[in-house]
Design a protein around this motif. Sequence first.
Motif, PDB file in Angstrom:
ATOM      1  N   GLY A 285      20.611 -23.047  -5.686  1.00 43.83           N
ATOM      2  CA  GLY A 285      19.275 -23.133  -5.120  1.00 43.83           C
ATOM      3  C   GLY A 285      18.418 -21.920  -5.446  1.00 43.83           C
ATOM      4  O   GLY A 285      18.913 -20.876  -5.873  1.00 43.83           O
TER       5      GLY A 285
ATOM      6  N   PHE B 155      16.150 -18.918  -4.238  1.00 42.46           N
ATOM      7  CA  PHE B 155      15.967 -18.069  -3.066  1.00 42.46           C
ATOM      8  C   PHE B 155      14.632 -17.335  -3.108  1.00 42.46           C
ATOM      9  O   PHE B 155      14.327 -16.534  -2.224  1.00 42.46           O
TER      10      PHE B 155
ATOM     11  N   ARG C 200      24.798 -18.816   0.049  1.00 41.30           N
ATOM     12  CA  ARG C 200      24.815 -20.284   0.094  1.00 41.30           C
ATOM     13  C   ARG C 200      23.916 -20.864  -0.979  1.00 41.30           C
ATOM     14  O   ARG C 200      24.282 -21.829  -1.665  1.00 41.30           O
ATOM     15  N   GLU C 201      22.735 -20.284  -1.134  1.00 44.21           N
ATOM     16  CA  GLU C 201      21.815 -20.788  -2.143  1.00 44.21           C
ATOM     17  C   GLU C 201      22.352 -20.548  -3.551  1.00 44.21           C
ATOM     18  O   GLU C 201      22.199 -21.393  -4.444  1.00 44.21           O
TER      19      GLU C 201
END
Length: 468
Positions: A253, A255, A247-248
């Motif tokens: 994003g 991690f 998802r990241e």
Amino acid sequence: MSEAATHSATAPVARPELLASLDPLLREWLPRQRWFAGKGRPVTGFSLVSATELLPSDSPVGLLHLLVRTHQPLTPALGALSHPSDCYQLLIGVREALPPRLAPALIGHLEDGPLAGRTVYEALHDARPADALLEALRTRADLGELRFERASGQEIGSDLVPRLVTSEQSNSSVVYGDTFILKLLRRIVPGINPDLELPLALAQAGCARVPAPTAWISAELGGETYTLGVLQPFVRGASDGWELALRELAKGGDFGAEARALGRATAEVHLALARALPTVTLGHAQMKPLVDGMTQRLEAAAQAVPALRPYAPGLRTAFEALADLAAEGRTWTAQRVHGDLHLGQCLRSPSGEWSLIDFEGEPSKPLAERRMPHPPARDIAGMLRSFDYAAHTHRPLVPGWADTCRAAYCSGYAEASGLDPRTDPVLLRAYETDKAVYEVLYEARHRPDWLPVPLAAVRRLAADATTP
């Protein structure tokens, strides 16, 4: 385990015709199950090891608990020569006919035998049989050879709605009301399973990073204990590390903070295991069989996967370097470890706390091997490889993502343990190389499209003689 049938209930379970009537249905159904380990070899027969009627089979919904040993050829070259093979735990539901919602669970219709005219199916899809398992644990039932045990001071409520977890691979799990999760081991071997042994030890050591067993199912057969299932608290709203990492990656994003926290959690578990269970010192004599095993696995994989062969000499240096250190008098501390640690074996709660789960180890390995002590570097190497796998699932590849996670994880581990895994690069490289070799063989056999992922690691590990 005795080859003789061990019956633990009254008719029809205790009648020998039961297995004979199930035989043709199981030969078709069993090899299709994701947890069946004998794929690629025909099933030539079955031996009934244990049979217990948990719900009467002549009632509207019956439940049979069977331990069944399969017979399969040792190798294709042996043709029809069949030998006893794996023993499986089966939970067989019995109904007159299946409602549409249970159609995916169908095993088949029995034409003869003590249950002639009835329909049998995978019982875990059905709420009534699943309820019966939890009730047996709640009441600490003893049924034939089956023991339903509960930890002291632990309570199990009633009226918890069950649901089967559909993403299982080597086992099966049922969640009860988002309160408990029951993991049922499918391939059964004698001895306490690490998935019960280690969480119990960690609970006694006061480690909160692993859900403590609430209850468990075992069997007493031929003077030996067999672990069949473990009930643990269900972490509501948790994300497993693999899903969270993907998802990241998808949203760009970072991690790194999560990887660092996961490193701390891993170190806390290792420290607790070292307190709770004996540790050993590995010197030259102890390291030799360990290194020999790594080398033998490399040679076997190179024979099976031609793409690995150009890198085999470079990879071998990782194991030779470890052997050289041992010969010079270097020693290492070994302890019980997770044994199959990767992002999918880690849960992050909504509050941000990490837990480690699934201490069974690699199910394909003998239980005695899974219970052997290893340096913690074995688990660490598995997690480092998992970051690499996660990075390669995202397109385009995010440069440096895996390296950042690997560094953060090791830093977090050092914060909690006082020992940075990177300060022993020879040991870490050897374990990571061994893991990458295993991955090459696995992907070549099961997911050829994924083979470039471990091969990229193999190229790096073969070229670098010192840096993990």
